[in-house]
Enzyme design. Structure first.
Site, PDB file in Angstrom:
ATOM      1  N   SER A  50     -13.726  -4.940 -37.964  1.00  0.00           N
ATOM      2  CA  SER A  50     -12.543  -3.975 -37.408  1.00  0.00           C
ATOM      3  C   SER A  50     -12.883  -3.092 -36.062  1.00  0.00           C
ATOM      4  O   SER A  50     -14.201  -3.643 -35.390  1.00  0.00           O
ATOM      5  CB  SER A  50     -12.801  -2.782 -38.430  1.00  0.00           C
ATOM      6  N   ASP A  82      -9.602  -7.519 -37.481  1.00  0.00           N
ATOM      7  CA  ASP A  82      -8.950  -6.528 -38.042  1.00  0.00           C
ATOM      8  C   ASP A  82      -8.279  -5.341 -37.217  1.00  0.00           C
ATOM      9  O   ASP A  82      -9.102  -4.940 -36.177  1.00  0.00           O
ATOM     10  CB  ASP A  82      -9.918  -5.841 -39.111  1.00  0.00           C
ATOM     11  N   HIS A  83      -6.916  -5.499 -37.212  1.00  0.00           N
ATOM     12  CA  HIS A  83      -6.329  -4.406 -36.309  1.00  0.00           C
ATOM     13  C   HIS A  83      -6.457  -4.525 -34.872  1.00  0.00           C
ATOM     14  O   HIS A  83      -6.842  -3.657 -33.934  1.00  0.00           O
ATOM     15  CB  HIS A  83      -6.469  -2.969 -36.612  1.00  0.00           C
ATOM     16  N   ASP A 104      -2.235  -5.372 -34.194  1.00  0.00           N
ATOM     17  CA  ASP A 104      -1.541  -4.250 -34.692  1.00  0.00           C
ATOM     18  C   ASP A 104      -0.708  -3.582 -33.578  1.00  0.00           C
ATOM     19  O   ASP A 104      -1.222  -2.704 -32.928  1.00  0.00           O
ATOM     20  CB  ASP A 104      -2.705  -3.362 -35.269  1.00  0.00           C
ATOM     21  N   GLU A 134       1.105  -6.788 -37.830  1.00  0.00           N
ATOM     22  CA  GLU A 134       1.576  -5.420 -38.601  1.00  0.00           C
ATOM     23  C   GLU A 134       3.091  -4.782 -38.187  1.00  0.00           C
ATOM     24  O   GLU A 134       3.445  -4.862 -37.081  1.00  0.00           O
ATOM     25  CB  GLU A 134       0.607  -4.226 -38.197  1.00  0.00           C
ATOM     26  N   HIS A 204      -4.445   3.944 -45.487  1.00  0.00           N
ATOM     27  CA  HIS A 204      -6.070   3.612 -45.339  1.00  0.00           C
ATOM     28  C   HIS A 204      -6.990   4.616 -45.494  1.00  0.00           C
ATOM     29  O   HIS A 204      -6.514   5.857 -45.397  1.00  0.00           O
ATOM     30  CB  HIS A 204      -5.933   3.410 -43.746  1.00  0.00           C
ATOM     31  N   GLY A 205      -7.979   4.222 -45.998  1.00  0.00           N
ATOM     32  CA  GLY A 205      -9.356   5.209 -46.105  1.00  0.00           C
ATOM     33  C   GLY A 205      -9.160   6.178 -47.205  1.00  0.00           C
ATOM     34  O   GLY A 205      -9.969   7.173 -47.072  1.00  0.00           O
ATOM     35  N   SER A 235      -7.977   0.029 -50.709  1.00  0.00           N
ATOM     36  CA  SER A 235      -8.991   0.680 -51.451  1.00  0.00           C
ATOM     37  C   SER A 235      -8.352   1.933 -52.226  1.00  0.00           C
ATOM     38  O   SER A 235      -8.999   2.286 -53.462  1.00  0.00           O
ATOM     39  CB  SER A 235     -10.169   1.399 -50.506  1.00  0.00           C
TER      40      SER A 235
HETATM   41  O1  G3H Z   1      -7.651  -3.299 -42.204  1.00  0.00           O
HETATM   42  C1  G3H Z   1      -8.489  -2.675 -42.875  1.00  0.00           C
HETATM   43  C2  G3H Z   1      -7.949  -2.341 -44.442  1.00  0.00           C
HETATM   44  O2  G3H Z   1      -6.454  -2.017 -44.366  1.00  0.00           O
HETATM   45  C3  G3H Z   1      -8.900  -1.429 -45.268  1.00  0.00           C
HETATM   46  O3  G3H Z   1      -8.260  -0.363 -45.615  1.00  0.00           O
HETATM   47  O4  G3H Z   1     -10.414   1.168 -45.949  1.00  0.00           O
HETATM   48  O5  G3H Z   1      -8.237   1.790 -47.197  1.00  0.00           O
HETATM   49  O6  G3H Z   1      -9.592  -0.315 -47.769  1.00  0.00           O
HETATM   50  P1  G3H Z   1      -9.234   0.598 -46.845  1.00  0.00           P
HETATM   51 ZN    ZN Z   2      -5.663  -2.084 -42.265  1.00  0.00          ZN
END
Ligand code: G3H
Ligand code: ZN
Length: 340
Positions: A50, A82-83, A104, A134, A204-205, A235
């Site tokens: 990330s 990632d992103h 992204d 994205e 996210h998060g 998550s």
């Molecule tokens: O790009 C990473 C994910 O979308 C992780 O998201 O931390 O909510 O699982 P999360």
């Molecule tokens: Zn993500």
């Protein structure tokens, strides 16, 4: 074995109706946890780096950790950005050996997002490396709640009430950021992307797996394009209908769970926060038990074990267990409790 690209991995998952788990490479312990879980489950897996990990560990270190772990792994591993923030960053990742890219462009106007995505797809494809893009915007929980509010939600013993609070404050905004199915069709055609990270109502998060996914939008996007779909912010998504019932969370007719999303055709599921929280839980418990410990490995290893169990549980839920051809011996397991 050498790193593989995510292309074949996701196409096979799509054909066979399961999803590949993509977990973040935040430190050496998490990388090992993911690989060991995938080996135990005999599953293909994606380790992703990330923007936060690039800032924290540096691109070189993060990349080297994944490559070293994958080399010893008995299951296929893809190294994914990632992103990704720009064309330049994607090109750098291509050069240092990533086997899966992401752009992204959610902060850009649509035409600019398409223009940059198409350029990255073109250069990646020259050397056989696939791209994920994205469309729409997958927001962060911090976009809607202050750190204090998040702690209060996290500590709310009434899960259904916490979900209602998120619905009231963020629901309409999250909905307005979802990817448009018509745009998805056009986006895929004009960019040449290999996988689509469409915003489908996740956030996210999140601190717990309690948030209902907009399964109607997952299905609409699925119908609009034949590409592998990627779910971000997993998550926070409720895992199963049984879980929702057990936790008193009522799903509206257009809402669903992670299990529903895989059935509806999602082929890559990104989980980061839950792994991080599992790791912290294990390490915290160990530190509470042994507050005068001097060997940091004895505190970090219980974190690794918790993270590994969490990753394995997602792999099973996504239906990816047993989907890897296992070659050679599994990696050296992290049993270091008595290490000097
Ligand atoms: O790009 C990473 C994910 O979308 C992780 O998201 O931390 O909510 O699982 P999360
Ligand atoms: Zn993500």
């Amino acid at each position: 074995m050498p790193l593989v690209t995510s292309k074949e991995m996701l196409l096979r998952a799509q054909r066979e109706g399961y999803a590949v788990g993509a977990f973040n490479a935040n430190n050496m312990e998490c990388v090992k946890a993911v690989i060991e879980a995938a080996e135990e489950e005999k599953a293909p897996v994606i380790l992703q780096v990330s923007q936060g990990a690039i800032k924290y560990a540096g691109l070189e270190m993060a990349t080297a950790m994944v490559k070293a772990a994958a080399q010893r792994a008995a299951v296929p591993v893809a190294l994914h950005l990632d992103h990704g923030t720009s064309y330049d960053q994607n090109v750098i990742c291509l050069v240092v050996g990533f086997t899966s890219l992401m752009f992204d462009g959610s902060a850009e106007p649509l035409d600019r997002n398409i223009e940059i995505s198409a350029k990255i797809a073109e250069i990646g494809h020259l050397v056989g490396i696939p791209l994920e893009c994205e469309l729409g915007k997958i927001p962060k929980v911090e976009d809607y709640f202050s750190p204090e509010e998040i702690v209060a939600l996290q500590n709310n013993p009434n899960t259904a009430e916490a979900v209602e609070i998120v619905r009231q404050k963020a629901g309409a905004k999250v909905e307005s950021l979802m990817a448009d199915p018509k745009q998805a069709e056009e986006f895929v055609k004009r960019t040449g992307t290999d996988a689509l990270a469409a915003a489908m109502g996740s956030i996210h998060g999140m601190w717990d797996d309690i948030w209902p996914l907009r399964i109607d939008r997952v299905k609409e996007i699925r119908e609009a394009t034949s590409l592998p779909l990627v779910l971000h912010g997993s998550s926070g998504v409720i895992r199963t209908r049984k879980d929702a019932e057990a936790r008193g969370i009522k799903l509206l007719p257009n809402e669903g769970t992670l299990e529903d999303a895989v059935k509806a055709g999602v082929s890559k599921v990104n989980v980061a926060t839950a792994v991080s929280m599992a790791f912290l839980r294990g390490a915290k418990q160990a530190f509470e038990k042994r507050p005068s410990e001097r060997d940091l490995r004895k505190i970090l290893q219980p974190g690794l074990i918790e993270a590994k169990e969490l990753v394995a549980s997602y792999i099973r839920l996504l239906g990816a267990s047993g989907k890897a051809e296992v070659t050679g011996e599994a990696s050296e397991k992290s049993v270091i409790m008595h290490a000097e």
